[in-house]
Every structure is written in C-alpha cells, then in structure tokens.
Design a protein around this motif. Structure first.
Motif, mmCIF file in Angstrom:
data_model
loop_
_atom_site.group_PDB
_atom_site.id
_atom_site.type_symbol
_atom_site.label_atom_id
_atom_site.label_comp_id
_atom_site.label_asym_id
_atom_site.label_seq_id
_atom_site.Cartn_x
_atom_site.Cartn_y
_atom_site.Cartn_z
ATOM 1 N N SER A 351 0.815 -1.195 0.000
ATOM 2 C CA SER A 351 0.000 0.000 0.000
ATOM 3 C C SER A 351 0.861 1.262 0.000
ATOM 4 C CB SER A 351 -0.921 -0.043 1.208
ATOM 5 O OG SER A 351 -1.440 1.219 1.472
ATOM 6 N N ARG A 355 3.052 2.117 -4.208
ATOM 7 C CA ARG A 355 2.326 3.232 -4.802
ATOM 8 C C ARG A 355 3.209 4.468 -4.987
ATOM 9 N NH1 ARG A 355 -3.239 3.480 -4.474
ATOM 10 N NH2 ARG A 355 -3.032 5.660 -3.969
ATOM 11 N N SER A 395 -2.115 1.725 -9.913
ATOM 12 C CA SER A 395 -2.517 2.143 -8.576
ATOM 13 C C SER A 395 -3.890 1.550 -8.234
ATOM 14 C CB SER A 395 -2.530 3.668 -8.517
ATOM 15 O OG SER A 395 -3.434 4.114 -7.559
ATOM 16 N N GLN A 396 -4.775 1.543 -9.232
ATOM 17 C CA GLN A 396 -6.098 0.960 -9.034
ATOM 18 C C GLN A 396 -5.990 -0.550 -8.757
ATOM 19 O OE1 GLN A 396 -9.042 2.611 -8.839
ATOM 20 N NE2 GLN A 396 -9.814 0.599 -8.194
ATOM 21 N N ASP A 399 -4.906 -1.162 -5.281
ATOM 22 C CA ASP A 399 -6.033 -0.967 -4.361
ATOM 23 C C ASP A 399 -6.951 -2.178 -4.350
ATOM 24 O OD1 ASP A 399 -5.138 1.439 -3.598
ATOM 25 O OD2 ASP A 399 -6.646 2.643 -4.658
ATOM 26 N N ASP A 400 -7.240 -2.712 -5.557
ATOM 27 C CA ASP A 400 -8.123 -3.872 -5.655
ATOM 28 C C ASP A 400 -7.521 -5.093 -4.967
ATOM 29 O OD1 ASP A 400 -9.997 -2.448 -6.982
ATOM 30 O OD2 ASP A 400 -9.408 -3.131 -8.996
ATOM 31 N N ARG A 403 -7.828 -4.818 -1.338
ATOM 32 C CA ARG A 403 -9.203 -5.054 -0.929
ATOM 33 C C ARG A 403 -9.464 -6.568 -0.842
ATOM 34 N NH1 ARG A 403 -13.881 -3.418 -3.873
ATOM 35 N NH2 ARG A 403 -12.559 -3.023 -5.653
ATOM 36 N N ASN B 100 -4.009 3.970 2.422
ATOM 37 C CA ASN B 100 -5.400 4.224 2.759
ATOM 38 C C ASN B 100 -5.938 3.078 3.616
ATOM 39 O OD1 ASN B 100 -5.533 2.234 0.871
ATOM 40 N ND2 ASN B 100 -7.425 3.003 -0.062
ATOM 41 N N GLN B 101 -5.012 2.426 4.328
ATOM 42 C CA GLN B 101 -5.415 1.327 5.201
ATOM 43 C C GLN B 101 -6.257 1.901 6.346
ATOM 44 O OE1 GLN B 101 -3.371 -2.181 5.300
ATOM 45 N NE2 GLN B 101 -3.781 -1.669 3.189
ATOM 46 N N ARG B 118 -4.901 11.175 1.816
ATOM 47 C CA ARG B 118 -4.137 10.185 1.080
ATOM 48 C C ARG B 118 -3.610 10.845 -0.195
ATOM 49 N NH1 ARG B 118 -6.138 5.114 -2.434
ATOM 50 N NH2 ARG B 118 -4.275 3.829 -2.182
#
Lengths: 561, 147
Positions: A351, A355, A395-396, A399-400, A403, B100-101, B118
């Motif tokens: 994270s 990034r 970056s997306q 993030d996925d 998640r 963004n944790q 962020r």
C-alpha cells in the motif's frame, strides 16, 4: 377330677412339643416322618392312657382322643393307622377290662374324625380357625361320649353325668390348644423353608454373579465375603480374600481409600474410579460401585468392581491424542497468525511502497507534459499519456488487490439482512449512475438472510453492477435478483439478458484479473468476481454462473448454513 | 513577535518531497517549508534538540505535514510524542500519506491527527489536495497563540 383331666392335658401338650423337636429335621423324608409320627402319636396315646382318670379298673378317661384326632388331622393316614393300632392294642391287650370295647371305639372315632378333617382340609385348603377346631373337638368328644353307651351294664348312666360336662368343655379347648401348637409349628416350618430357599437364592446370586463383588465390614475395612468372580479377578481364593483388609487391594494411598469407603457409606460418592492390585502383582483400573447395605440392624459395605483398564487406557490415549491435537492446533494457529501478520505487513508495504513510485511516474510525466508539452510532438505527448494512464491503472490494481486480501482476513459480523431492501437500494444507486440506461429490474420480495452486511453489499454491488454493465448493448435490458429453495438451502440468482459469455471460459470467471470481455468495451479491473467469491466462501457458501454468448448470464450463490 | 508561518514537511521519499514542493509552488504557497527526512529528525526539529538545539523558536511551524511510513521513528510515534508535549499539543498535524489502510486512518485520528489525506497517484489531484490543504490550514484555520 377336673384337676386330673388338666394334668392329662398338660402331659399331652408337653409330649407334642417333644414330637415337634423329634420330627423337625426330617421334613425332607415324608415316609419316615409318617412312620415316626405314627409311632410317637401311638406312644403318646399309650402314655396318656397310663395317667388317666380312673373310675374303676378298666374304665378310664384320658387324652387319647385328642392325640388321635390330632394324629389324623396333622399326620395323615399312615401316621393315624400306626397310632390307632398301637393305642388299640394297648387298650385291649394291656388295660382290658369292661371299657375295652368302648375305649377302642373311642380311639377309632377320634382318629376317624381327625382323618376326615385332614382330608377336608387338603381338599378345600381352608384354614383351621378357632371355630372349626372347636367344632372338630366337639365332634370327637361327642363321639367319645356316645361310645360310652357301649359300656356293659349301662354303666354310662352313672358315668356320663359326671364326665360329660368337663369333657365337652375342657377337651375341645385342649384339642384346640394342641392344634394351635401344631399349626404354629407348621407355619414356622414353612417360614423356615422359605427363608432357606431365599437364603440359597441370594447366596447363589452373590456367588455366581458375573460381576466381581466384595462385602466389607465398614468398621475395620476387612473383606467379609467375596464371590467367585472376585476369586477369578483378583486371583486369590475366596478364603484368602475374606479377612483381608480392603486397603491391601487398593493401589491408591491408604487415606484416599479410607476416604472413599467413608464417602461410599455416606452415599456421597457411590461410584468411583480406583486402582486395584491382583494376586499376580498386576494393577488394574477399576470402576467401583460402592454403597452401604443395611440388614438386621447392621451395615456392610458392598462393592461391585468392574475392570476399567481397557477403557482407562483408551481414555488416556484419547486424552493424549487430544493434547497432541491441541498442541498441533495451537502451533498451526500460531503459524497462521504469523502468516496473517506477515501478509498484513506485506499489504501495508504494498500500500505504501508500491504506490510511491507510481506517484512519481505519474507526477513527473504530468509535470513534463505541463511544462514542456509545447516542445513535444503529438507522438511524444501520446506516450506520456500512456505512461500516466498505466501508473493510474496500476494504482487501481494495487487498491483492488489490497481489498481482496483484506476480505480474507477481516472477521465476519453476521446480522439479519433484508436482502430485498439491500438489492433495491444498490440497484437504485447503479441506475442513478447511468441515467441514460433503461433497465427492467425485478427483485423478489421478502428475501432475507444472515450474513456480514458490508461484505454482502460488496457482492450485490458487483453482481448487479456487472448485470448493468453487460446489458449496455441489449435493447430491452432486464436484470433480476431472486431466490429459490433447493434441498433446504436458499440459492440466490442475479440474472441478466446481456452479452453473456462462453461457458468454456467460465473457470476463469472468478480468478483475479481474468477478464472475459474486452477491457476497452467493458471497464473494470477484473477483480470484482474474485472478491465476490471470496466473500461467499467466507460465509461458507458457493458461487457459480451459467451463461451463453448473447443470451445473458445468471450468477448463483448460496450463503452456507 | 511575528507569528510563524513555517510548515514542517516530514517526508523520506525524495520524489514525494519534490512533488510536494512543486505542488506548493504551483499553488503559490510561499510559506517557509522545512523538511525532516525521518521521524527522529522531525522530533529533534520540533523539540529543538540534537542538530536543532540552536533553532530559533520563532521558526516553530504552524503546520506539520506528516508521512506515516518513516525511517527511525514512524509517523504515528512522532504524532504520539508531540501530542504528549504541552508545547506541541495543539499544533495542527495533517497526515499526508500513501496508505489508505483503515487502521492507519483510525490510528492517526486516535493519536491526535487533525486531518488525514491520502496522496493521490494523479499529480493533478495531488496538486488540488495541496491547494485546498494550504487554503484551509494556512489561511482559514485559526491557530492557538504561538507556543
């Protein structure tokens, strides 16, 4: 004269008692009893005739009627016959005199009445009550008085007035008393035989019982009885077990054994596990069911001992296995927790650190375009644009991925969910994002379940969002969310009539970043269904799809128990 | 005594540092900016210790932009320590980070951050964030009397 008659009666009573003692132990041999009984009754009759009330030589009154009637009533035919023969012989041959015929008749009538009563009693089985005995006594002695009519020279005229009243009053009473003695004796004999039978039964029950049994004196803890199974189990003969202190069998500390005996007597702990020594030196685990037994005012401790060695061994094995398992589970849990922590710190690094370079890529490309854009030609600007787009896309993707990894780790918070309402809200929101689209929506009423609200919302957003997305080119787009029950399980279905897909590629459907459609045509990172599957799996459910190209797609899912 | 207008930027990544400074310049934020490259340096600067023992207290920052993932002492620890000191208890701190944790956001606020932003990957958006941040924290926001 009355005194003389009473003396006679006393004699009879005394002698009948002797009779009882003599034949008491012979009950097992009926013939012998009958013969000895006959001899005794005969002898007693003779004794009675030897101490009579004497009117003159050869005219005597005594208790023989009572004895012979009783011989008949209690002794039966053989006894009576012997007694009658003996008494008659004595009367005729030894005493003789003018009363010989009357006296012998008296003997016969008394015996006949007694024997008659004997048969009546056997036939009817009725009890010999006071009234009945007095009646028999009266019959016997009325017959006796009648026999006096046989005396020569009508002597009865002088004799009867003197003897009739005392005989009719005293003799039936005496008869009754003696009968009572016999009846008591009969009853005692019956009781005794019942007791003996009962004793034999319970002794056999104890001795031959398949359980190991011990009886212990609670005062000193000495074994007072042991059965055959105990002999077999402990390996000591019974007489060696008896007299041995119970503590010597127990492999537990003496105070512990004593406490258990005390508890068992107080009925506090009637069943416990113990360890007992055998003659062979072996030690067995035993279940002991112990408790006090009270009889005749004393208490003994009864112990029933079951060999529990195999069970205890099995239990210990299970215990050891369990402990081992627990250790393993603890170790695995620790490993899993470590792995999870590692994954978390990995995700954290991703994270942050993955990034940051993307931001630099995007940022400096952007600045380059901004500040030196004029100096670049179209192609160079296009390249810069590609660099920036890809930085953003990566970056997306990051993030996925984060998640997806988070869904596997966070704890489920199960609550009751109104699925119909949830799906309606989501559909409304999706519709609002695509105001240009016209989609016929059908959501089944009354659907509810128990699940993690936030996660299930992610699933529905994905499935309904996909349905919207892949019906974009369908003229009359239709999307539905329904449920059905199959084998007691609720199966939910999100269906659309969109582009569908070839089932040949369906195995890639739920794999992260695997797409079945052109990215330029249908946007998305290709991770939505992977996330949905992970969420469904976390709930213990399944997700699958059915589709055909151009014929729409149907996604099914369950939510487990 | 003139009120300080300095900003302390705590950032270890030189690219991010440069981009942040560019964003400030783009938005014409001319406040003096001091840069600390790890958590320890940031604390030394704030508490005027070590290399910063002789720093003029008049150059105390009125805003701290704090990254979380920092060498030596992490951003959250920096936050905790400066909130424990009366002198810096009320100092506005904006957490400006890549993460963004959820736990970072929750912990930042728990440790006394005033804001959590962020850093977007797209420079355009980052630029915008810095503009709004500067407008809000440097112009709109009233700070307590100088410490």
């Amino acid at each position: 004269m009355v005194i003389a008659i009473l003396q006679n009666i006393s004699l009879i009573i005394l002698i009948t008692m002797v009779y009882h003692y003599v034949i008491r132990d012979l009950t097992a041999k009926p013939l012998t009893v009958s013969i000895i009984g006959g001899l005794l009754f005969g002898s007693v009759s003779i004794l009675a005739m030897m101490s009579p009330v004497r009117f003159e030589a050869g005219v005597i009154y005594d208790g023989r009627t009572i004895i012979l009637a009783i011989a008949g009533l209690f002794g039966g035919p053989l006894t009576t016959a012997i007694a009658v023969v003996m008494a008659s012989a004595f009367r005729i041959l030894y005493i003789g005199g003018p009363g010989a015929i009357a006296g012998t008749t008296t003997i016969a009538t008394a015996a006949a009445v007694g024997l008659g009563s004997y048969y009546w009693r056997r036939k009817t089985g009725k009890g010999l009550t006071f009234k009945r005995l007095i009646l028999i006594g009266l019959l016997v002695h009325l017959a006796m008085l009648a026999a006096q009519l046989m005396l020569p020279e009508q002597r009865w005229k002088a004799i009867l007035p003197v003897i009739a009243l005392p005989i009719l009053i005293l003799y039936p009473l005496a008869f009754y008393l003696v009968c009572k003695l016999f009846l008591d004796n009969e009853e005692r004999a019956r009781d005794r035989s019942m007791l003996e039978e009962s004793e034999a039964r319970y002794r056999a029950l104890f001795q031959n019982h398949r359980s190991t049994m011990l009886l212990v004196n609670p005062d000193n803890g000495i074994i007072i009885d042991a059965n055959l199974e105990a002999e077999k189990f402990y390996g000591w003969p019974r007489d060696e077990l008896i007299g041995r202190p119970l503590i010597s069998l127990s492999a537990l500390p003496p105070e512990e054994t004593e406490k258990r005996i005390k508890d068992a007597l107080a009925l506090k702990n009637a069943s416990f596990l113990c360890r007992h020594r055998l003659a062979s030196g072996g030690i067995r685990d035993v279940d002991v069911a112990a408790g006090p037994i009270d009889y005749l005012g004393r208490t003994v401790l009864s112990l029933i001992i079951y060999d529990a060695t195999a069970r205890v061994e099995a239990e210990n094995e299970v215990l050891a296995l369990n402990q081992n398992l627990e250790r393993k589970v603890a170790k695995r849990t620790q490993e899993l927790e470590d792995a999870n922590r590692e994954l978390e710190s990995f995700a954290y690094s991703v994270s942050h650190d993955l990034r940051a370079p993307l931001r630099a890529l995007e940022g400096f490309s952007s600045l380059l375009e901004e500040e030196s854009g004029a100096a670049l030609d179209e192609t160079a600007r296009h390249y810069l644009d590609r660099i920036r787009r890809n930085a953003t896309k990566m970056s997306q993707l990051i993030d996925d991925l984060l998640r997806l990894s988070r869904i596997g780790r966070q704890a489920l918070d199960l609550v009751e969910i109104d699925l119909t309402a949830m799906a309606s809200d989501i559909a409304e929101e999706i519709a609002a994002q695509h105001p240009d689209r016209k989609v016929a929506l059908r959501i089944q009423e009354g659907m509810s379940t128990r699940a993690d609200k936030a996660l299930l919302e992610v699933v529905l957003v994905n499935l309904l969002g996909n349905a919207w997305k892949f019906t974009a080119s369908t003229p009359e787009a239709a999307v539905s969310f329904t449920s059905m029950d199959k084998d007691g399980e609720s199966i939910y279905a999100v269906s659309d009539n969109g582009v569908g897909f070839d089932m040949a590629y369906s195995q890639n459907l739920f794999t992260p970043f695997q797409r079945l459609h052109d990215e330029r045509e249908y946007a998305g990172s290709g991770i939505g269904l992977s996330i949905a599957r992970r969420i469904i799996a976390r709930h213990g459910g399944r997700i699958w799809a059915e589709a055909a190209p151009g014929k729409g797609a149907e996604f099914f899912f369950t939510l487990g128990g | 005594m003139t009120e300080s207008t300095a900003i302390l930027l705590v950032e270890d990544n030189p690219d991010d540092e440069e981009l942040t400074l560019l964003a400030f310049r783009n938005n014409r934020i001319a406040n003096p900016i001091h840069i600390a490259r790890d958590g320890a340096e940031a604390l030394d600067f704030l508490f005027r210790k070590g290399a910063y023992a002789d720093r003029d207290p008049r150059s105390n920052p009125r805003l701290v932009l704090l990254d979380l993932k920092l060498p030596k002492i992490g951003g959250l620890e920096v936050l905790r320590r400066l909130r424990a000191e009366p002198a810096t208890q009320a100092l506005p701190v904006v957490v400006l980070t890549t993460s963004n944790q959820d736990e970072d956001i929750v912990n930042s606020y728990r440790f006394g951050a005033n804001s959590f932003i962020r850093k977007p990957v797209e420079f355009g958006k980052f630029n915008e964030a810095i503009r709004e941040l500067g407008y809000y924290w440097l112009l709109l926001n009233e700070v307590p009397p100088a410490y």
